[in-house]
Design a protein around this motif. Structure first.
Motif, PDB file in Angstrom:
ATOM      1  N   VAL A  44      38.176  29.892  59.094  1.00  0.00           N
ATOM      2  CA  VAL A  44      38.630  30.176  60.513  1.00  0.00           C
ATOM      3  C   VAL A  44      39.928  29.324  60.705  1.00  0.00           C
ATOM      4  O   VAL A  44      40.965  29.849  60.894  1.00  0.00           O
ATOM      5  N   GLU A  45      39.695  27.909  60.389  1.00  0.00           N
ATOM      6  CA  GLU A  45      40.634  27.050  60.501  1.00  0.00           C
ATOM      7  C   GLU A  45      41.937  27.331  59.449  1.00  0.00           C
ATOM      8  O   GLU A  45      42.875  27.424  60.012  1.00  0.00           O
ATOM      9  N   THR A  46      41.756  27.751  58.278  1.00  0.00           N
ATOM     10  CA  THR A  46      42.813  28.033  57.286  1.00  0.00           C
ATOM     11  C   THR A  46      43.532  29.332  57.722  1.00  0.00           C
ATOM     12  O   THR A  46      44.871  29.239  57.704  1.00  0.00           O
ATOM     13  N   ALA A  47      42.595  30.261  58.188  1.00  0.00           N
ATOM     14  CA  ALA A  47      43.468  31.566  58.487  1.00  0.00           C
ATOM     15  C   ALA A  47      44.174  31.660  59.714  1.00  0.00           C
ATOM     16  O   ALA A  47      45.192  32.018  59.668  1.00  0.00           O
ATOM     17  N   ILE A  48      43.719  30.669  60.856  1.00  0.00           N
ATOM     18  CA  ILE A  48      44.629  30.798  61.990  1.00  0.00           C
ATOM     19  C   ILE A  48      45.779  29.855  61.560  1.00  0.00           C
ATOM     20  O   ILE A  48      46.833  30.167  62.278  1.00  0.00           O
ATOM     21  N   LYS A  49      45.837  29.089  60.729  1.00  0.00           N
ATOM     22  CA  LYS A  49      47.006  28.092  60.563  1.00  0.00           C
ATOM     23  C   LYS A  49      48.040  28.826  59.892  1.00  0.00           C
ATOM     24  O   LYS A  49      49.131  28.776  60.242  1.00  0.00           O
ATOM     25  N   ARG A  50      47.398  29.695  59.018  1.00  0.00           N
ATOM     26  CA  ARG A  50      48.522  30.701  58.123  1.00  0.00           C
ATOM     27  C   ARG A  50      48.977  31.768  59.037  1.00  0.00           C
ATOM     28  O   ARG A  50      50.144  32.093  58.891  1.00  0.00           O
ATOM     29  N   HIS A  51      48.468  32.163  60.138  1.00  0.00           N
ATOM     30  CA  HIS A  51      48.725  33.108  61.157  1.00  0.00           C
ATOM     31  C   HIS A  51      49.720  32.619  62.190  1.00  0.00           C
ATOM     32  O   HIS A  51      50.582  33.153  62.504  1.00  0.00           O
ATOM     33  N   THR A  52      49.396  31.480  62.412  1.00  0.00           N
ATOM     34  CA  THR A  52      50.233  30.919  63.538  1.00  0.00           C
ATOM     35  C   THR A  52      51.545  30.482  63.241  1.00  0.00           C
ATOM     36  O   THR A  52      51.837  29.688  62.225  1.00  0.00           O
ATOM     37  N   GLY A  53      52.532  30.468  64.113  1.00  0.00           N
ATOM     38  CA  GLY A  53      53.868  30.016  63.775  1.00  0.00           C
ATOM     39  C   GLY A  53      54.116  28.567  64.005  1.00  0.00           C
ATOM     40  O   GLY A  53      53.144  27.911  64.625  1.00  0.00           O
ATOM     41  N   VAL A  54      55.387  27.836  63.740  1.00  0.00           N
ATOM     42  CA  VAL A  54      55.384  26.547  63.799  1.00  0.00           C
ATOM     43  C   VAL A  54      56.671  26.170  64.486  1.00  0.00           C
ATOM     44  O   VAL A  54      57.725  26.762  64.456  1.00  0.00           O
ATOM     45  N   LEU A  55      56.745  25.274  65.429  1.00  0.00           N
ATOM     46  CA  LEU A  55      57.899  24.786  66.161  1.00  0.00           C
ATOM     47  C   LEU A  55      58.508  23.592  65.436  1.00  0.00           C
ATOM     48  O   LEU A  55      57.486  22.522  65.209  1.00  0.00           O
ATOM     49  N   LYS A  56      59.765  23.618  64.846  1.00  0.00           N
ATOM     50  CA  LYS A  56      60.216  22.465  64.116  1.00  0.00           C
ATOM     51  C   LYS A  56      61.532  22.074  64.860  1.00  0.00           C
ATOM     52  O   LYS A  56      62.203  22.601  65.323  1.00  0.00           O
ATOM     53  N   VAL A  57      61.674  20.714  64.698  1.00  0.00           N
ATOM     54  CA  VAL A  57      62.958  19.897  65.283  1.00  0.00           C
ATOM     55  C   VAL A  57      63.573  19.826  63.982  1.00  0.00           C
ATOM     56  O   VAL A  57      63.131  18.898  63.066  1.00  0.00           O
ATOM     57  N   LEU A  58      65.009  20.181  63.880  1.00  0.00           N
ATOM     58  CA  LEU A  58      65.891  19.696  62.707  1.00  0.00           C
ATOM     59  C   LEU A  58      66.929  19.028  63.402  1.00  0.00           C
ATOM     60  O   LEU A  58      67.275  19.156  64.330  1.00  0.00           O
ATOM     61  N   TYR A  59      67.901  18.492  62.413  1.00  0.00           N
ATOM     62  CA  TYR A  59      68.824  17.969  62.707  1.00  0.00           C
ATOM     63  C   TYR A  59      70.152  18.271  61.912  1.00  0.00           C
ATOM     64  O   TYR A  59      69.769  18.579  60.658  1.00  0.00           O
ATOM     65  N   GLY A  60      70.964  18.717  62.398  1.00  0.00           N
ATOM     66  CA  GLY A  60      72.517  18.992  61.570  1.00  0.00           C
ATOM     67  C   GLY A  60      73.611  18.759  62.031  1.00  0.00           C
ATOM     68  O   GLY A  60      73.496  17.596  62.741  1.00  0.00           O
ATOM     69  N   PRO A  61      74.761  19.113  61.752  1.00  0.00           N
ATOM     70  CA  PRO A  61      75.988  18.472  62.184  1.00  0.00           C
ATOM     71  C   PRO A  61      76.271  18.241  63.540  1.00  0.00           C
ATOM     72  O   PRO A  61      77.014  17.504  63.867  1.00  0.00           O
ATOM     73  N   SER A  62      75.658  19.358  64.206  1.00  0.00           N
ATOM     74  CA  SER A  62      76.040  19.215  65.867  1.00  0.00           C
ATOM     75  C   SER A  62      74.822  18.503  66.577  1.00  0.00           C
ATOM     76  O   SER A  62      74.515  18.804  67.884  1.00  0.00           O
ATOM     77  N   GLY A  63      73.821  18.018  65.772  1.00  0.00           N
ATOM     78  CA  GLY A  63      72.894  17.224  66.268  1.00  0.00           C
ATOM     79  C   GLY A  63      71.345  17.838  66.353  1.00  0.00           C
ATOM     80  O   GLY A  63      71.120  18.604  65.385  1.00  0.00           O
ATOM     81  N   ARG A  64      70.811  17.591  67.046  1.00  0.00           N
ATOM     82  CA  ARG A  64      69.112  18.121  67.102  1.00  0.00           C
ATOM     83  C   ARG A  64      68.969  19.288  67.677  1.00  0.00           C
ATOM     84  O   ARG A  64      69.765  19.755  68.775  1.00  0.00           O
TER      85      ARG A  64
END
Length: 458
Positions: free
Chosen positions: A347-367
């Motif tokens: 259950v844990e592995t399958a739900i992790k694979r199904h679920t999306g992820v919110l990421k915070v990235l940094y680029g030339p224009s900032g966060r």
């Protein structure tokens, strides 16, 4: 006693028959189940079906079952095997894959771009039930898509092909396959415009073709002697049930843990706030299949996620005993402990694979933020179905633990998992008939939803 409707769920190893009465009344009733071994490889699937009927009759105190209608779902003989071919993986290939999975297919191969010789040989070796060709937005790329069509039309395979690519090419593709004596079905483009998924037409035609061609499986032609109504892939039936239920009670996730695979179905648009950060479109109705996460057939894969020694400590079982306690239907307390441990990791592995992820990235224009995958934060209900979650005493506890993020495994996920929030309530399909009721809903939609709610106690 005459039963209004029987629905058979013909699995890889077990055939279960479910009885229903009162379908034309305000209170339809589920009256019981019988089961027998699936006998598809013995050349006559009706043998196992008859055994299940005998068990149901015995449980009802009857000598024989008399019924008005029978429907069926099937994942026997490998289920609905498909290969999927598109142009760009994150665009047309993804759309075609989502359509096939939503229909209940087991995808055996996926290709992106021009088909190569080894791709073609692999398709022949797989012997799929259906081949789906996509590629190009409408009035976009033609050359590679048509070249792929030529290669597929030349394969020595007698099966239906489905074309869901650039609409401008459809007449040429149809003519090409017909000249080669191949069955071709044209559908709307699964990816008609950039960032637009159109997977419902494909899903419907795939299920229709499955029903037409299921009788080609070993022994499956005899199923029509008993079944009066529809036959659909079991995972597709679960999805139908999930969609019908979500229309009534709101956004939901269904986790289906089986002996060979663990499937996760979600029906949700996600939150408006997080949708702004999506880098690629996600379907409202999504299914993922984890073919390595089965609590019996693939138990070794699950144990390896943790390691055998750690797993034996986790379930409190001596290492030497472990293998002998892995059973398709656990009976003793020790067997149940092992099965619960396997189920929790699956259950844990399958739900992790199904679920999306919110990421915070940094680029030339900032966060800045991005969302990859399916946002489950708007889900109201998390439903457990399948033999493991519905029959083990800790099924509900396992689901609750996982969606609250109380994980056993140390993961390397970069970002925040978009799991269901605190308001989400966990339910168990106590009658273990989500797939069965999904199949029933093809004709008896209102009744199927009422019975689903009864099974879930909601």
């Amino acid at each position: 006693m005459k039963i209004d409707l029987l629905v058979a769920e013909i699995g890889s190893t077990t055939t279960v028959i479910n009885g229903f009465i009162g379908l034309n009344s305000p209170k339809p009733k589920f009256i019981g189940q019988g089961q027998g071994p699936t006998t598809v490889y013995q050349g006559d699937v009706t043998v196992g079906l008859e055994m299940a009927l005998e068990q149901l009759a015995k449980s009802l105190g009857e000598n024989k079952i008399d019924y008005t209608e029978m429907f069926a779902t099937s994942s026997a003989a490998g289920g609905l095997k498909m290969t999927v071919h598109g142009l760009v993986y994150d665009m047309t290939v993804k759309a075609a894959k989502e359509a096939a999975l939503g229909a209940g297919a087991v995808i055996k191969d996926i290709t992106a771009g021009p088909l190569k010789e080894d791709d073609l040989q692999r398709i022949v070796d797989i012997k799929p039930n259906i081949v789906l060709l996509a590629g190009g937005v409408d009035y976009g790329e033609e050359e590679i898509v048509f070249a792929n069509a030529k290669k597929l039309a030349s394969l020595p395979l007698d099966l239906p092909f489905v074309y869901g690519g650039n609409i401008k090419l459809a007449p040429k593709v149809e003519k090409l396959f017909k000249e080669k004596g191949k069955k071709i079905v044209l559908i709307e483009n699964v990816y008609p415009k950039i960032d637009e998924l159109n997977i419902l037409p494909a899903r419907e035609i795939i299920q229709q073709l499955f029903e037409e061609h299921i009788t080609k499986g070993p022994g499956m032609e005899k199923i029509r002697q008993m079944v009066t109504g529809t036959i659909i892939p079991t995972p597709g039936a679960v999805m139908k049930g999930a969609i019908a239920l979500s229309d009534e009670i709101g956004d939901l996730v269904v986790v289906d843990v089986g002996g060979a695979t663990t499937d996760v179905h979600s029906v949700t648009d996600g939150s408006e706030e997080l949708n702004r950060y999506l880098i690629a479109p996600e379907p409202r109705e999504k299914r993922t299949v984890e073919g390595d996460l089965g609590v019996y057939v693939n138990s070794e894969n699950i144990i390896n996620l943790m390691g055998k020694e750690k797993f034996s400590k986790f379930v409190g079982i001596d290492l030497e005993e472990l293998n002998s306690l892995i059973k398709p239907i656990p009976i003793t307390a020790k067997e149940k402990r092992v099965s619960e441990g396997l189920t929790e990791l699956a259950v844990e592995t399958a739900i992790k694979r199904h679920t999306g992820v919110l990421k915070v990235l940094y680029g030339p224009s900032g966060r800045y933020k991005i969302v990859e995958g399916k946002d489950l934060t708007g889900v109201n209900w998390v439903i457990g179905t399948g033999g493991a979650l519905t029959r083990l005493e800790r099924g509900q506890e396992i689901l609750e633990k996982v969606i609250k993020g109380n994980n056993i495994l140390k993961g390397n996920i970069k970002g925040e998992l978009l799991l269901p929030g605190e308001k989400a309530k966990v339910l168990i399909d106590r009658h273990y008939n989500m797939a069965v009721l999904g199949a029933m809903g093809v004709k008896y939609l209102k009744e199927s939803v009422l019975l689903m709610r009864e099974s879930l106690q909601v």
